[in-house]
Design an enzyme around this catalytic site. Structure first.
Site, PDB file in Angstrom:
ATOM      1  N   HIS A  57       0.697  -1.190   0.056  1.00 33.09           N
ATOM      2  CA  HIS A  57      -0.094   0.017   0.040  1.00 33.09           C
ATOM      3  C   HIS A  57       0.801   1.226   0.053  1.00 33.09           C
ATOM      4  CE1 HIS A  57      -3.255  -2.737   0.880  1.00 33.09           C
ATOM      5  NE2 HIS A  57      -2.723  -3.033   2.035  1.00 33.09           N
ATOM      6  N   HIS A 219      -7.446  -4.470  -1.027  1.00 35.17           N
ATOM      7  CA  HIS A 219      -6.620  -5.704  -1.392  1.00 35.17           C
ATOM      8  C   HIS A 219      -7.418  -6.522  -2.311  1.00 35.17           C
ATOM      9  CE1 HIS A 219      -6.282  -4.952   3.089  1.00 35.17           C
ATOM     10  NE2 HIS A 219      -5.223  -5.225   2.857  1.00 35.17           N
TER      11      HIS A 219
END
Lengths: 333, 333
Positions: A57, A219
């Protein structure tokens, strides 16, 4: 799988070594267990902020370690929660005697491991407060999550609470500000393409050539609907409408608007999204008084974007504007 | 074609409107002809810097308009040179009486149009100096270019020469510093995937699932070789070796190392590239004393990276460190 990596097993370690080499003035990287701390940690008398979560991320969270934001970040393997021993070591490394706040995105693994780490630290006399981020309006419950997922507002909370901590405010105050950001913040994301987790070697999900997924998780968790790609005007209306309806934001509000790229989205598209977003909010009487545009909470090379809104008051505005000096976010100094 | 856009014809205009809404404190956007100027332009008595080129490389150039960098940027359509009337209008808008420098990437259209604009401005009494960037070591002559292409060093030149202009140095000095950056700077890029120009609607080139292109240009122009994807260690050795051999950089040199993402590359991969780059240069006795890591000169959603090195001396280091406040690059203020 096309990636600029060596062994898929060593992606996180190799990247952390790059961070260590790039930013020795801002952050110190510990390998085994992995964590990143402010180079001047612990700052005596200051409340410390620790966050963490799966890698993939970036720049979140490691790129937000530094003056005015996080004191430490714990990177797990890609899309995998960090372990309690990482969190415990990071918490001890940054404790300056004024207490530590754990900023925890609402994923089952993160919540469980941060809770365990907090207990271990408390047993050693460190005061720890946990603040949960669950700003994603797309779905209630999801893969990896009971309740709402924590997404874009995490970045904004880390900045705003980090500024409050830097001003020397006490633990309860800083935690209160962080919780307030979560209360007045909402987000939603969408994807044009999937991403590929290095250890998996193939796309997390499939999307048709003319399809997009609205309400995607960071995700690649399923969202609200999979539909044919539309002009961005309609995409923004759909996402920003869901976000603005949820709080609800109302006419006369000032907001911090965050247009985030998912990792594979070019900046030119994010500015087009922002242009549409300002127009949409104007139609509802909502003024964008601060903004952040770029790829700050990403999902590897996924193409797509997310929109986050935080309702601002004078206090939050001032904390947002305060100086920050991290690899990923920097101004005023 | 999967993009967050409305009409492909209006991509540049829509994005510029987003820039105008996002950064009114830093930059003012003029539509028709398109150009972006510092919000406080013209700065009286300061040498002004103007650059420009095709859009699709964001944040370059519009994102580098502001204190300590560019005074104006002229965005053409995607991958298309801006026109002389854009350049002329921008030059007039920023002229503060101390002369204007045109920073021109070496592409035939850009060179021709900036030359025409310079002549028009000189005819109206504005002193204009042109500085060419041609740092790409990959190929001699290319699609759109006679000689070497201008790529990553452009960003570094804009920052360094912008700092010199901000210090109040005279036209010849600032132009001299800009030329020096080009003399001591070299770059090379690579691609994992193609990009798609909105108006074309299909990928600029095809690459096999296991292929990469070494030496790619920022518009997808062919590079040195197309080969099977290798670990990033070998990719960096190939690219950095070509860059370091070309100047030649030698043992004991200090460099500014710039690892740039092509637009679709996640940050985690760029840090892995940087880790490899530092190791490679160390093996040659070259010290990375400054760095820039991120997607600053992009090719829409292309995945890949470029490496640029600029040999530093004390003067260039100090100018690199000087404060800058633009949407795309900001520190020290």
């Amino acid at each position: 799988m096309k990636k600029l990596i060596n062994d898929p097993e060593n992606v996180v370690r190799d990247a952390l070594q790059g961070v260590a080499l790039a930013h020795p003035d801002l952050a110190t990287v510990h390998i085994d267990p992995h964590y990143v701390v402010r180079s001047d940690a612990p700052v005596q008398g200051k409340v410390a902020l620790v966050s963490g979560g799966g890698s993939g991320h970036e720049p979140m969270h490691g790129g937000f370690v530094g003056m005015g934001m996080l004191d430490a970040a714990c990177p797990g393997e890609v899309f995998t929660s960090p372990t309690p021993d990482q969190m415990e070591a990071a918490t001890k490394a940054v404790d300056g005697g004024a207490g530590v706040i754990h900023i925890v995105k609402n994923y089952t693994g993160d919540v469980m491991n941060f809770e365990m780490a907090a207990e271990l630290c408390r047993a050693e006399g460190i005061e720890v407060e946990s603040v949960l981020v669950d700003d994603d309006v797309a779905v209630q419950d999801s893969l990896y999550t009971a309740g709402r997922r924590g997404v874009g507002v995490t970045v904004l909370m880390e900045k705003i609470a980090g500024a409050a901590a830097e001003q020397g405010r006490p633990l309860a105050d800083v935690a209160g500000i962080a919780r307030k950001v979560n209360e007045v913040g909402r987000s939603m994301g969408m994807a044009l393409t999937s991403c590929t987790v290095p250890a998996a070697g193939k796309p997390t999900f499939d999307l048709g050539d003319d399809e997009m997924e609205i309400g995607i998780g960071i995700h690649g968790e399923p969202g609200r609907e999979r539909m044919a790609l539309t002009p961005v005007h309609d995409i923004v209306e759909k996402m920003a409408g869901a976000v603005a309806d949820d709080l609800p934001f109302s006419s006369g509000d000032r907001v911090l608007a965050f247009v985030n790229g998912m990792g594979g989205t070019p900046l030119i598209e994010l500015y087009i999204v922002f242009n549409e977003l300002v127009g949409f909010l104007k139609g509802r009487g909502i003024e964008v008084s601060r903004n952040l545009i770029g790829s700050y909470i990403t999902s590897l090379e996924m193409q797509g974007c997310s929109i986050s809104l935080v309702k601002l008051d004078d206090e939050l505005t001032q904390l947002w504007d305060a100086p920050v000096k991290t690899p990923g976010l920097r101004w005023g100094i």
